[in-house]
Motif scaffolding. Structure first.
Motif, PDB file in Angstrom:
ATOM      1  N   SER A  36       0.851  -1.182   0.000  1.00  0.00           N
ATOM      2  CA  SER A  36       0.000   0.000   0.000  1.00  0.00           C
ATOM      3  C   SER A  36       0.885   1.229   0.000  1.00  0.00           C
ATOM      4  O   SER A  36       2.075   1.168   0.328  1.00  0.00           O
ATOM      5  N   GLY A  37       0.287   2.353  -0.402  1.00  0.00           N
ATOM      6  CA  GLY A  37       1.039   3.601  -0.413  1.00  0.00           C
ATOM      7  C   GLY A  37       1.823   3.840  -1.678  1.00  0.00           C
ATOM      8  O   GLY A  37       2.564   4.834  -1.776  1.00  0.00           O
ATOM      9  N   ILE A  38       1.718   2.923  -2.642  1.00  0.00           N
ATOM     10  CA  ILE A  38       2.417   3.074  -3.915  1.00  0.00           C
ATOM     11  C   ILE A  38       1.487   2.676  -5.045  1.00  0.00           C
ATOM     12  O   ILE A  38       0.490   1.979  -4.816  1.00  0.00           O
ATOM     13  N   ILE A  39       1.809   3.123  -6.242  1.00  0.00           N
ATOM     14  CA  ILE A  39       1.127   2.606  -7.432  1.00  0.00           C
ATOM     15  C   ILE A  39       1.855   1.322  -7.772  1.00  0.00           C
ATOM     16  O   ILE A  39       2.884   1.322  -8.457  1.00  0.00           O
ATOM     17  N   PHE A  40       1.339   0.233  -7.265  1.00  0.00           N
ATOM     18  CA  PHE A  40       2.042  -1.047  -7.226  1.00  0.00           C
ATOM     19  C   PHE A  40       2.564  -1.470  -8.591  1.00  0.00           C
ATOM     20  O   PHE A  40       3.690  -1.970  -8.710  1.00  0.00           O
ATOM     21  N   SER A  41       1.783  -1.260  -9.623  1.00  0.00           N
ATOM     22  CA  SER A  41       2.163  -1.738 -10.953  1.00  0.00           C
ATOM     23  C   SER A  41       3.411  -1.040 -11.492  1.00  0.00           C
ATOM     24  O   SER A  41       4.017  -1.519 -12.445  1.00  0.00           O
ATOM     25  N   ASN A  42       3.805   0.046 -10.881  1.00  0.00           N
ATOM     26  CA  ASN A  42       4.967   0.810 -11.337  1.00  0.00           C
ATOM     27  C   ASN A  42       6.281   0.335 -10.732  1.00  0.00           C
ATOM     28  O   ASN A  42       7.329   0.894 -11.058  1.00  0.00           O
ATOM     29  N   TYR A  43       6.228  -0.661  -9.849  1.00  0.00           N
ATOM     30  CA  TYR A  43       7.405  -1.045  -9.084  1.00  0.00           C
ATOM     31  C   TYR A  43       7.819  -2.488  -9.323  1.00  0.00           C
ATOM     32  O   TYR A  43       6.985  -3.405  -9.310  1.00  0.00           O
ATOM     33  N   HIS A  44       9.135  -2.661  -9.516  1.00  0.00           N
ATOM     34  CA  HIS A  44       9.699  -3.996  -9.420  1.00  0.00           C
ATOM     35  C   HIS A  44       9.575  -4.443  -7.963  1.00  0.00           C
ATOM     36  O   HIS A  44       9.728  -3.631  -7.043  1.00  0.00           O
ATOM     37  N   MET A  45       9.338  -5.717  -7.771  1.00  0.00           N
ATOM     38  CA  MET A  45       9.205  -6.252  -6.409  1.00  0.00           C
ATOM     39  C   MET A  45      10.198  -7.400  -6.211  1.00  0.00           C
ATOM     40  O   MET A  45      10.466  -8.159  -7.144  1.00  0.00           O
ATOM     41  N   ARG A  46      10.684  -7.496  -4.998  1.00  0.00           N
ATOM     42  CA  ARG A  46      11.708  -8.496  -4.695  1.00  0.00           C
ATOM     43  C   ARG A  46      11.395  -9.238  -3.409  1.00  0.00           C
ATOM     44  O   ARG A  46      10.790  -8.674  -2.497  1.00  0.00           O
ATOM     45  N   TRP A  47      11.810 -10.492  -3.370  1.00  0.00           N
ATOM     46  CA  TRP A  47      11.802 -11.278  -2.137  1.00  0.00           C
ATOM     47  C   TRP A  47      13.232 -11.514  -1.691  1.00  0.00           C
ATOM     48  O   TRP A  47      14.120 -11.780  -2.524  1.00  0.00           O
TER      49      TRP A  47
ATOM     50  N   SER B   3       5.380 -14.140  -8.577  1.00  0.00           N
ATOM     51  CA  SER B   3       4.324 -13.635  -9.448  1.00  0.00           C
ATOM     52  C   SER B   3       3.707 -12.407  -8.794  1.00  0.00           C
ATOM     53  O   SER B   3       3.993 -12.099  -7.632  1.00  0.00           O
ATOM     54  N   ARG B   4       2.876 -11.709  -9.545  1.00  0.00           N
ATOM     55  CA  ARG B   4       2.240 -10.507  -9.010  1.00  0.00           C
ATOM     56  C   ARG B   4       0.824 -10.385  -9.531  1.00  0.00           C
ATOM     57  O   ARG B   4       0.517 -10.822 -10.645  1.00  0.00           O
ATOM     58  N   ASP B   5      -0.016  -9.764  -8.706  1.00  0.00           N
ATOM     59  CA  ASP B   5      -1.377  -9.434  -9.077  1.00  0.00           C
ATOM     60  C   ASP B   5      -1.523  -7.939  -8.846  1.00  0.00           C
ATOM     61  O   ASP B   5      -1.703  -7.493  -7.703  1.00  0.00           O
ATOM     62  N   ASN B   6      -1.439  -7.171  -9.908  1.00  0.00           N
ATOM     63  CA  ASN B   6      -1.483  -5.719  -9.756  1.00  0.00           C
ATOM     64  C   ASN B   6      -2.857  -5.233  -9.298  1.00  0.00           C
ATOM     65  O   ASN B   6      -2.966  -4.189  -8.659  1.00  0.00           O
ATOM     66  N   GLY B   7      -3.888  -5.997  -9.599  1.00  0.00           N
ATOM     67  CA  GLY B   7      -5.223  -5.623  -9.134  1.00  0.00           C
ATOM     68  C   GLY B   7      -5.372  -5.734  -7.631  1.00  0.00           C
ATOM     69  O   GLY B   7      -6.183  -5.033  -7.025  1.00  0.00           O
TER      70      GLY B   7
ATOM     71  N   ALA C 280      14.052 -19.691   6.987  1.00  0.00           N
ATOM     72  CA  ALA C 280      14.469 -18.293   7.083  1.00  0.00           C
ATOM     73  C   ALA C 280      13.250 -17.422   7.332  1.00  0.00           C
ATOM     74  O   ALA C 280      12.104 -17.883   7.203  1.00  0.00           O
ATOM     75  N   VAL C 281      13.510 -16.172   7.650  1.00  0.00           N
ATOM     76  CA  VAL C 281      12.468 -15.154   7.598  1.00  0.00           C
ATOM     77  C   VAL C 281      12.498 -14.568   6.193  1.00  0.00           C
ATOM     78  O   VAL C 281      13.556 -14.171   5.700  1.00  0.00           O
ATOM     79  N   TYR C 282      11.332 -14.532   5.566  1.00  0.00           N
ATOM     80  CA  TYR C 282      11.215 -14.048   4.191  1.00  0.00           C
ATOM     81  C   TYR C 282      10.614 -12.645   4.194  1.00  0.00           C
ATOM     82  O   TYR C 282       9.606 -12.391   4.871  1.00  0.00           O
ATOM     83  N   TYR C 283      11.249 -11.768   3.413  1.00  0.00           N
ATOM     84  CA  TYR C 283      10.856 -10.364   3.342  1.00  0.00           C
ATOM     85  C   TYR C 283      10.585  -9.979   1.892  1.00  0.00           C
ATOM     86  O   TYR C 283      11.290 -10.422   0.981  1.00  0.00           O
ATOM     87  N   CYS C 284       9.634  -9.092   1.693  1.00  0.00           N
ATOM     88  CA  CYS C 284       9.496  -8.463   0.386  1.00  0.00           C
ATOM     89  C   CYS C 284      10.032  -7.040   0.477  1.00  0.00           C
ATOM     90  O   CYS C 284      10.111  -6.448   1.559  1.00  0.00           O
ATOM     91  N   LYS C 285      10.425  -6.532  -0.677  1.00  0.00           N
ATOM     92  CA  LYS C 285      11.040  -5.214  -0.727  1.00  0.00           C
ATOM     93  C   LYS C 285      10.666  -4.503  -2.015  1.00  0.00           C
ATOM     94  O   LYS C 285      10.546  -5.123  -3.073  1.00  0.00           O
ATOM     95  N   CYS C 286      10.502  -3.197  -1.920  1.00  0.00           N
ATOM     96  CA  CYS C 286      10.446  -2.364  -3.116  1.00  0.00           C
ATOM     97  C   CYS C 286      11.308  -1.131  -2.872  1.00  0.00           C
ATOM     98  O   CYS C 286      11.656  -0.814  -1.724  1.00  0.00           O
ATOM     99  N   ARG C 287      11.676  -0.509  -3.972  1.00  0.00           N
ATOM    100  CA  ARG C 287      12.503   0.691  -3.891  1.00  0.00           C
ATOM    101  C   ARG C 287      11.727   1.856  -4.475  1.00  0.00           C
ATOM    102  O   ARG C 287      11.218   1.771  -5.601  1.00  0.00           O
ATOM    103  N   ASP C 288      11.664   2.934  -3.735  1.00  0.00           N
ATOM    104  CA  ASP C 288      10.935   4.120  -4.160  1.00  0.00           C
ATOM    105  C   ASP C 288      11.807   5.340  -3.915  1.00  0.00           C
ATOM    106  O   ASP C 288      12.232   5.589  -2.770  1.00  0.00           O
ATOM    107  N   SER C 289      12.091   6.077  -4.963  1.00  0.00           N
ATOM    108  CA  SER C 289      12.889   7.304  -4.861  1.00  0.00           C
ATOM    109  C   SER C 289      14.215   7.054  -4.149  1.00  0.00           C
ATOM    110  O   SER C 289      14.644   7.868  -3.308  1.00  0.00           O
TER     111      SER C 289
ATOM    112  N   ILE D 174      10.561  -9.708  -9.554  1.00  0.00           N
ATOM    113  CA  ILE D 174       9.627  -9.623 -10.670  1.00  0.00           C
ATOM    114  C   ILE D 174       9.541  -8.162 -11.083  1.00  0.00           C
ATOM    115  O   ILE D 174       9.332  -7.276 -10.244  1.00  0.00           O
ATOM    116  N   SER D 175       9.712  -7.922 -12.374  1.00  0.00           N
ATOM    117  CA  SER D 175       9.704  -6.550 -12.871  1.00  0.00           C
ATOM    118  C   SER D 175       8.276  -6.082 -13.118  1.00  0.00           C
ATOM    119  O   SER D 175       7.302  -6.849 -13.003  1.00  0.00           O
TER     120      SER D 175
END
Length: 115
Positions: free
Chosen positions: A25-36, A70-74, A91-100, A51-52
């Protein structure tokens, strides 16, 4: 404000499967690469998969062929399907995105692979 929430972790036997989710949340998700990423006890955090925005995917060697990102932009959600799990996937699994230029992480979800 970027907010990431992982879920879906748990205890699974070797050879089993889990699907992790990361809701953004807080981002336009479809605009961001996402990582685990994942961090095992006593080890550094390591990259697992990306995933790009165009749904191109890349995987770390140890998980290639077993994990699928995989991703579901909706739904503003990225997934990590984990099959043929091994004890070394614990392990502990984390997701990450980069913004600005800033990295945003979720709180993590614990995955334990054991008998």
């Amino acid at each position: 404000q970027v907010h990431l929430v992982e879920s879906g972790g748990g205890l699974v036997q070797p050879g089993g499967s889990l699907r992790l989710s990361c809701a953004a949340s807080g981002i336009i998700f479809s605009n961001y690469h996402m990582r685990w990423y994942r961090q095992a006890p006593g080890k550094q955090r390591e990259w697992v998969a990306t995933i790009s925005t165009l749904r191109d995917t890349n995987y770390a060697g140890p998980v290639k062929g077993r994990f699928t990102i995989s991703r579901d932009n909706g739904k503003n959600t990225v997934y990590l399907q984990m099959n043929s799990l091994k004890p070394e996937d614990t392990a502990v699994y984390y997701c990450k995105c980069r913004d600005s230029g800033n990295d945003y992480w979720g709180q993590g979800t614990q995955v334990t692979v054991a008998t």
